[in-house]
Design a protein around this motif. Structure first.
Motif, PDB file in Angstrom:
ATOM      1  N   ARG A  33       0.840  -1.206   0.000  1.00 55.56           N
ATOM      2  CA  ARG A  33       0.000   0.000   0.000  1.00 55.56           C
ATOM      3  C   ARG A  33       0.874   1.254   0.000  1.00 55.56           C
ATOM      4  O   ARG A  33       0.619   2.203  -0.751  1.00 55.56           O
ATOM      5  CB  ARG A  33      -0.892   0.007   1.259  1.00 55.56           C
ATOM      6  CG  ARG A  33      -2.008  -1.039   1.212  1.00 55.56           C
ATOM      7  CD  ARG A  33      -2.947  -0.831   2.373  1.00 55.56           C
ATOM      8  NE  ARG A  33      -3.937  -1.896   2.484  1.00 55.56           N
ATOM      9  CZ  ARG A  33      -5.120  -1.744   3.095  1.00 55.56           C
ATOM     10  NH1 ARG A  33      -5.433  -0.569   3.620  1.00 55.56           N
ATOM     11  NH2 ARG A  33      -5.961  -2.745   3.176  1.00 55.56           N
ATOM     12  N   VAL A  34       1.935   1.245   0.794  1.00 56.45           N
ATOM     13  CA  VAL A  34       2.806   2.436   0.850  1.00 56.45           C
ATOM     14  C   VAL A  34       3.474   2.631  -0.510  1.00 56.45           C
ATOM     15  O   VAL A  34       3.564   3.746  -1.032  1.00 56.45           O
ATOM     16  CB  VAL A  34       3.867   2.271   1.967  1.00 56.45           C
ATOM     17  CG1 VAL A  34       4.926   3.362   1.868  1.00 56.45           C
ATOM     18  CG2 VAL A  34       3.204   2.298   3.335  1.00 56.45           C
ATOM     19  N   ALA A  35       3.879   1.516  -1.122  1.00 57.53           N
ATOM     20  CA  ALA A  35       4.523   1.618  -2.450  1.00 57.53           C
ATOM     21  C   ALA A  35       3.547   2.256  -3.453  1.00 57.53           C
ATOM     22  O   ALA A  35       3.924   3.125  -4.246  1.00 57.53           O
ATOM     23  CB  ALA A  35       4.940   0.234  -2.927  1.00 57.53           C
ATOM     24  N   LEU A  36       2.257   1.843  -3.366  1.00 57.09           N
ATOM     25  CA  LEU A  36       1.261   2.408  -4.286  1.00 57.09           C
ATOM     26  C   LEU A  36       0.967   3.860  -3.922  1.00 57.09           C
ATOM     27  O   LEU A  36       0.660   4.682  -4.780  1.00 57.09           O
ATOM     28  CB  LEU A  36      -0.016   1.565  -4.239  1.00 57.09           C
ATOM     29  CG  LEU A  36       0.092   0.222  -4.979  1.00 57.09           C
ATOM     30  CD1 LEU A  36      -0.910  -0.788  -4.443  1.00 57.09           C
ATOM     31  CD2 LEU A  36      -0.118   0.434  -6.476  1.00 57.09           C
ATOM     32  N   ALA A  37       1.117   4.196  -2.649  1.00 57.47           N
ATOM     33  CA  ALA A  37       0.781   5.558  -2.205  1.00 57.47           C
ATOM     34  C   ALA A  37       1.704   6.587  -2.843  1.00 57.47           C
ATOM     35  O   ALA A  37       1.367   7.764  -2.944  1.00 57.47           O
ATOM     36  CB  ALA A  37       0.882   5.640  -0.680  1.00 57.47           C
ATOM     37  N   ARG A  38       2.879   6.162  -3.316  1.00 59.17           N
ATOM     38  CA  ARG A  38       3.794   7.165  -3.905  1.00 59.17           C
ATOM     39  C   ARG A  38       3.318   7.637  -5.275  1.00 59.17           C
ATOM     40  O   ARG A  38       3.719   8.716  -5.731  1.00 59.17           O
ATOM     41  CB  ARG A  38       5.200   6.583  -4.027  1.00 59.17           C
ATOM     42  CG  ARG A  38       5.392   5.521  -5.116  1.00 59.17           C
ATOM     43  CD  ARG A  38       6.887   5.247  -5.313  1.00 59.17           C
ATOM     44  NE  ARG A  38       7.170   4.306  -6.370  1.00 59.17           N
ATOM     45  CZ  ARG A  38       7.475   3.010  -6.155  1.00 59.17           C
ATOM     46  NH1 ARG A  38       7.516   2.548  -4.917  1.00 59.17           N
ATOM     47  NH2 ARG A  38       7.749   2.203  -7.163  1.00 59.17           N
TER      48      ARG A  38
END
Lengths: 192, 223, 252, 54
Positions: free
Chosen positions: A128-133
């Motif tokens: 999720r954090v990777a996609l948040a970028r």
């Protein structure tokens, strides 16, 4: 209608075996293309070609600068989520205030992770954090290699929402997946 | 220039968080210097004559330890390819990374050289020249080493291969570095060698980023 | 000018290269054989003795050609690497694959013959004051590095380009390495003159020139043969190789 | 001819060992290199025949 990616007669071979050939595709604003095909038929290689990471192909390929998410999430284990995202924003030429970062994390319901080091996240949280970028990078074209891996149902729905909003606001997405995507507007099979 | 500072800060923060890993090359240097001193301490006079050469060789070897990990962690977690993808000018973050690597390995060696020099029985008048020669010579070591590190980052157990690729390129630094220290200490003139070291560092700093960028693009292709 | 351009493109095509280089290969092979035979016999048996070193100087007729060849081979490697990186020409990679083993062997021969020559002249099997010997040793390390890097990278295309980067970086460093080694050997020189760099009367120099020409022809022959073999290996699925096979009975 | 007899030619003054050692190894290595590369070429042809037949 800006065209983000245009491909004519693209063929890629790895060593002596040919992955795919004669692939044609155009991607313009609002499109969300699913890249499908069995394992090892070149889905990831196609995305890496478009992203400019892989140059050993024949055929015509022109693509806008893109935000690329590979199999690994590209997060430094020892940095906190905020530090990772701030570095990404800076790297792509922009800058991200804490507010931007909080907003991006909120779209994936990961705001509570902002102070945590990446190594302390679960696989789903990591993804999720990777996609948040993506929203922070300011690129209209997104190339996602199996974005749904390690995500639960809630996560998958959130990612669909993220992609839908991005396409709606004039962006374009190409995602390599194994299952049908509810938000995709077209399919591209590499092994047919 | 923002990208250089951005990457430098990121590397420095990463090094601070993995302090022991960052200090390994320095600990290796201290240990090997001590081993030489123990092995040769009996003939103090003989040791001081070769101390500069021994010290330079150990600096070159310890640099290999830090270089091996320079790109490996970012390669494995996927952030290395993002540098090539997202950065408008990919050379700037690469320069930031190389400066951070030099600051974490080259600079501490320069600062510790007086202490380690005396352990190797270097005469006091040679300590200043040693620090000066190291300050001017270590950038070349970091820059050329970064090219080697970028070439072997995708190779399993690339450490030994890194030594084989890079040590021959270090030979001029070793020759002029040792000659500079011995020359200046004996007062027979080592300034020319210092200029050579400086010229090599300038050449390395300007050309290495291009080679590192090309090498990284190649290593990432089979990523 | 466009003749050159078409030649450049033709050189890039495997089929054209394979067929057009055959006569050059056999031609160079014969010239090399003749030149090396003549030069060696002339140098060993007919050239006059050196007043200082006696007959041991005759080793020059094998040592110098090999060392000169080793250096030019690395120059070719560096330029092939540059061509591969800039124009992405596959033929340059084929050339590098062909040159490295030949260059490495030639360097090793030059090194060995130089060391043996040192024994009667300076009394040691390895002479640190001979700049050419020391820089040949460093050159051997550079070759071994290129060979090891190609072996270490599984994918052929990446291995080729990685070696190209290393070859170009090596090429830029060679003048610096040579200068520092030469400066370093003169530092330790002291009184002894460098025996391997002597001005020679014509009757001593002539066989050397013949042998150097022979060595370059031998190098051309070996590299062309090696490249055409590599091309066969890489293009074995293509139609033109299939056609070649049915045509040719005995192979080479 | 710089030597008076074959014996003297082989002796090379007192340097015979070194001259013939250097030439022997050098010529031997060159011949080995030529043979190796030609063998590699023949091997490719032979492997092509095998691939063709199976």
């Amino acid at each position: 209608m800006t065209v983000f990616v245009s491909i004519q007669g693209l063929s890629v071979s790895r060593g002596r075996n040919r992955l795919f050939e004669g692939l044609d595709l155009t991607l313009s604003a609002g499109d969300c293309v699913e890249v499908r095909g069995a394992n090892g038929t070149g889905k990831s290689t196609l995305l890496r070609c478009i992203a400019g990471l892989y140059q050993d192909f024949q055929g015509e390929l022109t693509a806008e600068p893109c935000a690329y998410l590979g199999h690994n999430d590209g997060l430094s284990a020892l940095l906190t989520v905020e530090e990772n995202l701030r570095w990404y924003a800076g790297l792509s030429g922009g800058s991200a205030s804490s507010k931007d970062i909080a907003a991006a994390l909120a779209t994936l319901e990961a705001s509570h992770l902002v102070r945590r080091q990446a190594r302390a996240l679960s696989a789903g949280q990591h993804r999720r954090v990777a996609l948040a970028r993506l929203p922070l990078l300011g690129h209209k074209l997104w190339l996602l290699d199996e974005p749904y891996t390690a995500l639960d149902d809630a996560g998958t729905a959130l990612v669909d929402g993220l992609i839908r909003d991005h396409c709606a606001s004039g962006g374009a997405v190409m995602a390599a997946t194994h299952a049908d995507m509810s938000v995709s507007t077209a399919q591209c099979w590499v092994d047919r | 220039m923002g990208l250089v500072r951005l990457q430098f800060q990121r590397e420095w923060r990463l090094l601070a968080r993995a302090r022991s890993e960052a200090l390994n090359p320095l600990v290796f240097l201290i240990m090997t210097v001590t081993l030489f001193a123990l092995a040769l301490d009996g003939q103090a006079q003989a040791l001081s004559r070769y101390a500069a050469g021994i010290f330079w060789v150990l600096v070159l070897l310890s640099s290999l330890l830090s270089l091996d990990g320079m790109f490996r962690r970012d390669f494995e977690d996927g952030s290395l390819e993002q540098i090539l993808l997202l950065a408008e000018v990919p050379f700037l973050p690469i320069i930031g990374k190389m400066l951070a690597q030099w600051a974490a390995t080259g600079l501490p060696v320069v600062l510790m050289s007086p202490l380690l020099g005396t352990v190797l029985q270097l005469p006091p008048e040679a300590l200043g020249p040693l620090a000066g020669a190291l300050l001017v010579g270590t950038p070349t070591v970091s820059m050329l080493g970064a090219v080697g590190a970028a070439l072997v980052v995708g190779v399993r157990r690339g450490g030994a291969l890194l030594g084989l690729l890079v040590l021959p390129l270090y030979i001029p630094v070793l020759i002029f570095g040792t000659a500079a220290v011995n020359g200046l200490a004996a007062g027979t003139g080592g300034v020319a060698q210092i200029y050579w070291l400086a010229a090599m560092s300038v050449l390395a700093v300007t050309l290495a980023p291009f080679a590192v960028h090309a090498a990284l693009k190649i290593s990432l292709e089979n990523g | 000018m466009n003749g050159l351009k078409t030649l450049w493109h033709r050189l890039g095509s495997p089929r054209w290269f394979y067929q057009m280089m055959k006569p050059w290969q056999t031609g160079l092979g014969f010239v090399a054989l003749v030149a090396l035979l003549v030069g060696t016999v002339w140098g060993l048996a007919f050239a006059p003795e050196d007043y200082q070193q006696g007959n041991s100087f005759r080793i020059i007729y094998v040592h110098v050609p090999m060392v000169v060849l080793a250096q030019s081979a690395y120059m070719m490697l560096g330029s092939a690497g540059f061509v591969l990186l800039v124009w992405r020409m596959k033929m340059a990679d084929v050339a590098m694959v062909a040159i490295v083993p030949v260059g490495m062997t030639v360097t090793a021969i030059g090194l060995f013959s130089g060391a043996v020559w040192g024994r009667p002249t300076w009394g040691t099997w390895w002479e640190w004051t001979d700049a050419r010997l020391v820089s040949t040793l460093v050159l051997l390390f550079l070759y071994v590095g290129l060979y090891a890097l190609r072996e270490a990278i599984p994918r052929a295309e990446s291995a080729g380009r990685a070696c190209a980067v290393l070859a170009v970086v090596g090429l830029i460093n060679i003048p610096i390495i040579k200068y520092s080694v030469e400066w370093w050997t003169t530092l330790h020189q002291g009184a002894t003159f460098t025996a391997t760099r002597m001005s020679m009367p014509i009757e001593m120099a002539a066989p050397l020139i013949v042998n150097i020409i022979g060595a370059y022809c031998l190098f051309g022959y070996l590299v062309l043969l090696n490249m055409r073999t590599e091309l066969l290996r890489r293009e074995r699925d293509t139609k033109w190789v299939g056609a070649l096979r049915t045509e040719v009975i005995d192979g080479v | 001819m710089a030597f008076d007899s074959l014996g003297e030619f082989l002796a090379m003054g007192r340097h015979g060992l070194y001259v013939w050692l250097a030439y022997g190894v050098s010529v031997g290595s060159v011949v080995a290199l030529v043979v190796a590369i030609r063998a590699r070429n023949a091997n490719i042809w032979q492997r092509l025949d095998e691939e063709e037949s199976d």
